[in-house]
Design a protein around this motif. Structure first.
Motif, PDB file in Angstrom:
ATOM      1  N   THR A   1       2.643  -0.425  14.217  1.00 61.05           N
ATOM      2  CA  THR A   1       3.979  -0.359  13.489  1.00 61.05           C
ATOM      3  C   THR A   1       3.836   0.822  12.605  1.00 61.05           C
ATOM      4  N   LEU A   2       5.059   1.410  12.579  1.00 60.70           N
ATOM      5  CA  LEU A   2       5.226   2.381  11.646  1.00 60.70           C
ATOM      6  C   LEU A   2       6.268   2.059  10.422  1.00 60.70           C
ATOM      7  N   LEU A   3       5.775   2.331   9.387  1.00 62.28           N
ATOM      8  CA  LEU A   3       6.801   2.112   8.307  1.00 62.28           C
ATOM      9  C   LEU A   3       7.196   3.208   7.686  1.00 62.28           C
ATOM     10  N   HIS A   4       8.495   3.333   7.973  1.00 64.10           N
ATOM     11  CA  HIS A   4       8.996   4.784   7.519  1.00 64.10           C
ATOM     12  C   HIS A   4       9.389   4.867   6.327  1.00 64.10           C
ATOM     13  N   PRO A   5       9.685   6.124   5.864  1.00 66.07           N
ATOM     14  CA  PRO A   5      10.041   6.261   4.204  1.00 66.07           C
ATOM     15  C   PRO A   5      11.184   5.535   3.514  1.00 66.07           C
ATOM     16  N   ASP A   6      12.403   5.270   4.651  1.00 63.73           N
ATOM     17  CA  ASP A   6      13.114   4.591   4.106  1.00 63.73           C
ATOM     18  C   ASP A   6      13.006   3.306   4.086  1.00 63.73           C
ATOM     19  N   GLY A   7      11.869   2.586   4.595  1.00 58.26           N
ATOM     20  CA  GLY A   7      11.681   1.249   4.392  1.00 58.26           C
ATOM     21  C   GLY A   7      11.720   0.730   5.777  1.00 58.26           C
TER      22      GLY A   7
ATOM     23  N   LYS B   1       0.097   3.546  -3.448  1.00 55.73           N
ATOM     24  CA  LYS B   1      -0.591   4.751  -3.014  1.00 55.73           C
ATOM     25  C   LYS B   1       0.465   5.960  -3.066  1.00 55.73           C
ATOM     26  N   ASN B   2       1.678   5.926  -3.241  1.00 60.19           N
ATOM     27  CA  ASN B   2       2.615   6.967  -3.534  1.00 60.19           C
ATOM     28  C   ASN B   2       2.621   7.634  -1.740  1.00 60.19           C
ATOM     29  N   LEU B   3       2.848   6.884  -0.767  1.00 57.62           N
ATOM     30  CA  LEU B   3       2.697   7.519   0.554  1.00 57.62           C
ATOM     31  C   LEU B   3       4.155   7.515   1.204  1.00 57.62           C
ATOM     32  N   ASP B   4       4.304   8.519   2.233  1.00 55.41           N
ATOM     33  CA  ASP B   4       5.440   8.591   2.807  1.00 55.41           C
ATOM     34  C   ASP B   4       5.778   7.736   4.006  1.00 55.41           C
ATOM     35  N   TRP B   5       4.273   7.601   4.813  1.00 56.05           N
ATOM     36  CA  TRP B   5       4.456   6.671   5.891  1.00 56.05           C
ATOM     37  C   TRP B   5       3.276   6.020   5.815  1.00 56.05           C
ATOM     38  N   ILE B   6       3.176   4.626   6.626  1.00 53.71           N
ATOM     39  CA  ILE B   6       1.819   3.838   6.874  1.00 53.71           C
ATOM     40  C   ILE B   6       2.143   3.338   8.193  1.00 53.71           C
ATOM     41  N   VAL B   7       0.874   3.569   8.921  1.00 52.88           N
ATOM     42  CA  VAL B   7       0.852   2.882  10.277  1.00 52.88           C
ATOM     43  C   VAL B   7      -0.124   1.753  10.146  1.00 52.88           C
ATOM     44  N   VAL B   8       0.366   0.645  10.849  1.00 53.82           N
ATOM     45  CA  VAL B   8      -0.125  -0.616  10.491  1.00 53.82           C
ATOM     46  C   VAL B   8      -0.521  -1.249  12.003  1.00 53.82           C
ATOM     47  N   ASN B   9      -1.917  -1.596  11.840  1.00 57.43           N
ATOM     48  CA  ASN B   9      -2.053  -2.492  13.163  1.00 57.43           C
ATOM     49  C   ASN B   9      -3.234  -3.485  12.894  1.00 57.43           C
ATOM     50  N   ASP B  10      -3.294  -4.518  13.894  1.00 56.63           N
ATOM     51  CA  ASP B  10      -4.146  -5.819  13.748  1.00 56.63           C
ATOM     52  C   ASP B  10      -5.378  -5.627  14.770  1.00 56.63           C
ATOM     53  N   PRO B  11      -6.417  -5.337  14.109  1.00 59.30           N
ATOM     54  CA  PRO B  11      -7.622  -5.272  15.119  1.00 59.30           C
ATOM     55  C   PRO B  11      -7.897  -6.843  16.019  1.00 59.30           C
ATOM     56  N   THR B  12      -7.444  -7.576  15.647  1.00 57.82           N
ATOM     57  CA  THR B  12      -7.580  -9.015  16.344  1.00 57.82           C
ATOM     58  C   THR B  12      -6.773  -9.074  17.390  1.00 57.82           C
ATOM     59  N   GLU B  13      -5.691  -8.048  17.554  1.00 61.18           N
ATOM     60  CA  GLU B  13      -4.711  -8.036  18.678  1.00 61.18           C
ATOM     61  C   GLU B  13      -5.408  -7.528  19.960  1.00 61.18           C
TER      62      GLU B  13
ATOM     63  N   LEU C   1       7.516  14.770  12.124  1.00 59.25           N
ATOM     64  CA  LEU C   1       8.030  16.141  11.955  1.00 59.25           C
ATOM     65  C   LEU C   1       9.568  16.014  11.942  1.00 59.25           C
ATOM     66  N   THR C   2      10.144  14.935  12.642  1.00 57.30           N
ATOM     67  CA  THR C   2      11.440  14.981  12.750  1.00 57.30           C
ATOM     68  C   THR C   2      12.159  14.665  11.569  1.00 57.30           C
ATOM     69  N   ALA C   3      11.388  13.716  10.411  1.00 62.23           N
ATOM     70  CA  ALA C   3      11.760  13.267   9.301  1.00 62.23           C
ATOM     71  C   ALA C   3      11.642  14.200   8.065  1.00 62.23           C
ATOM     72  N   HIS C   4      10.697  15.092   8.481  1.00 64.22           N
ATOM     73  CA  HIS C   4      10.056  16.083   7.327  1.00 64.22           C
ATOM     74  C   HIS C   4      10.011  17.695   7.564  1.00 64.22           C
ATOM     75  N   HIS C   5       9.986  18.087   8.880  1.00 62.33           N
ATOM     76  CA  HIS C   5       9.878  19.526   9.124  1.00 62.33           C
ATOM     77  C   HIS C   5      11.094  20.234   8.987  1.00 62.33           C
ATOM     78  N   ASP C   6      11.113  21.352   8.341  1.00 63.03           N
ATOM     79  CA  ASP C   6      12.130  22.289   8.250  1.00 63.03           C
ATOM     80  C   ASP C   6      11.934  23.459   9.202  1.00 63.03           C
ATOM     81  N   PRO C   7      12.581  23.792  10.307  1.00 60.29           N
ATOM     82  CA  PRO C   7      12.414  24.647  11.256  1.00 60.29           C
ATOM     83  C   PRO C   7      12.336  25.976  10.837  1.00 60.29           C
ATOM     84  N   GLY C   8      13.070  26.032   9.568  1.00 64.14           N
ATOM     85  CA  GLY C   8      13.100  27.546   8.809  1.00 64.14           C
ATOM     86  C   GLY C   8      11.966  28.001   8.065  1.00 64.14           C
TER      87      GLY C   8
ATOM     88  N   LYS D   1       0.873  -1.255  -0.055  1.00 62.16           N
ATOM     89  CA  LYS D   1      -0.029  -0.226   0.036  1.00 62.16           C
ATOM     90  C   LYS D   1       0.831   1.234   0.071  1.00 62.16           C
ATOM     91  N   LEU D   2       1.880   1.248   0.844  1.00 62.01           N
ATOM     92  CA  LEU D   2       2.891   2.333   0.967  1.00 62.01           C
ATOM     93  C   LEU D   2       3.588   2.612  -0.732  1.00 62.01           C
TER      94      LEU D   2
END
Length: 416
Positions: free
Chosen positions: A380-386, A355-367, A408-415, A351-352
């Motif tokens: 589980t977070l899937l990061h842009p770098d895989g 759908k041309n995503l930067d991040w995807i958040v995965v969870n299991d509803p049976t857990e 924000l750590t990965a993408h935000h530019d404080p400037g 899906k990442l």
């Protein structure tokens, strides 16, 4: 040592509760102010029996707040949220057995307890009560629970008590509390000023909740989503300074403060709302549980219960996130959510990419403690770098904060 303390620029909320030791709050406020701290005093109604708001307000140079909705405050209905963001430290001194129990179990019936629930800063509890109340197993359990939650607890002092008994239960002296305040503040960074909020000047779009696809005027296809995850994300992004639009399916949740809410019902309505607003958003978090299928020919009147079997012809709903990903701006950040029961990471990575995503958040509803209808989540977070990162089970509000921190750590530019 205490005479040379410098707490300049630090913001302290002082909660005062209904103990005879409340008179010690006056010298504590005076010493905090002398050290340079800004002090906001909150009192429970019973605390006013022992020390007047006028006294503490004069010493703190500000209005003392008691009620959750103070009459003289602008934006009074969210004042507890504002204070929770403003404070570098929340001190409850004295903390009665009643207030200790309320804090331990998340009660929210005064400005003090509401602000404690909203606070992101450390919280220091200074118990004060009679010897046997302090010794009681229920009180000790509540103090243990506060420490498990992450609060600091100063042990009560030993000495003569108001009842005439001698034992442990006295509130620590103001000088001792001030010393502990200085130690805690030395370990924490000052609260960011509003102008320094990391998402100030940025537009954030969040989707939340289920969609309801009509079979007829009385029946729908839907899912058990409560919208809690998306609402937590919207509230957390707004608290970091973002201009937030929340596109939400039907939920029982109250709108988050300082958030524009767009209510929709079906997947088609959500798609229209998101595509109309998504182009302008700097960050998009697609936390809604959108139906994959909708009845192809919904009835305009209620279907009667005649046939033993009812066959519905379904068609696919629009793929909202895939459409966004196909037309995204180069500087836009897209975050998707994937609810998977089998081959979770493999399906999420597909899906990442698809759908041309930067991040995807995965969870299991049976857990246990994850997915629909739970106040917690385990994702589980899937990061842009895989790379993937497993987060422990935690309240959904904390999941929202953790996700924003990573993005924000990965993408935000404080400037910017």
């Amino acid at each position: 040592m205490l005479a040379s303390l410098d707490l300049s620029g630090r913001c302290v909320v002082l909660g005062v509760t209904g103990s005879i030791a409340a008179y010690k709050a006056a010298p504590l406020v005076r010493q905090l102010k002398k050290a340079g701290a800004e002090v906001q005093v909150l009192m429970t109604p019973d605390a006013e029996r022992f020390v007047t708001p006028l006294t503490l307000g004069t010493l703190s140079e500000g209005e003392v707040l008691t009620e959750i909705f103070p009459e003289n405050e602008e934006g009074s209905w969210t004042k507890h949220v504002t204070l929770g963001q403003w404070a570098d430290l929340f001190v409850v001194a004295p903390a009665t057995a009643q207030t200790v129990a309320k804090l331990a179990h998340g009660f929210c019936d005064s400005m003090l307890t509401a602000t404690a629930l909203s606070a992101r800063c450390p919280l220091l509890v200074c118990p004060a009560m009679d010897r046997d109340m302090y010794r009681h197993a229920a009180t000790q359990d509540n103090l243990d629970r506060l420490q498990e939650i992450g609060y600091e607890v100063m042990p009560a002092a030993h000495g003569e008590l108001a009842s005439g008994l001698v034992g442990q239960g006295r509130m620590p002296e103001p000088e001792e509390i001030l010393g502990r305040v200085a130690e805690v503040l030395a370990e924490t960074e000052p609260t960011e000023a509003p102008g320094d909020l990391p998402l100030a000047g940025h537009d954030v779009l969040v989707t939340a909740g289920p969609t309801r696809e009509p079979i007829d005027p009385a029946r729908v296809l839907t899912n058990p989503s409560t919208g809690t995850m998306g609402y937590a994300l919207a509230e957390a992004a707004a608290a970091r300074g973002a201009s937030v639009t929340l596109v939400t399916g039907p939920t029982a949740l109250s709108p988050p403060p300082d958030v524009e809410v767009v209510s929709v019902r079906t997947a088609e309505e959500m798609n229209e709302a998101v595509q109309a607003r998504g182009t302008d958003a700097d960050y998009v978090f697609m936390a809604a549980a959108v139906a994959d299928y909708t009845p192809a020919d919904p009835s305009t009147s209620k279907r009667k219960k005649r046939d033993e079997d009812l066959v519905l012809h379904l068609r696919q709903t629009p793929d909202i996130l895939k459409t966004l990903g196909a037309h995204r701006r180069p500087d836009q950040v897209l975050v998707g959510f994937a609810l998977e029961t089998d081959d979770a990471l493999e399906n999420a990575r597909h899906k990442l990419d698809e759908k041309n995503l930067d991040w995807i958040v995965v969870n299991d509803p049976t857990e246990e403690g994850a997915g629909f209808g739970s106040s917690t989540n385990r994702v589980t977070l899937l990061h842009p770098d895989g790379a993937s990162e497993d987060l422990p089970r935690m309240p959904k509000a904390e999941v929202a904060e953790a996700l924003l921190d990573r993005v924000l750590t990965a993408h935000h530019d404080p400037g910017t």
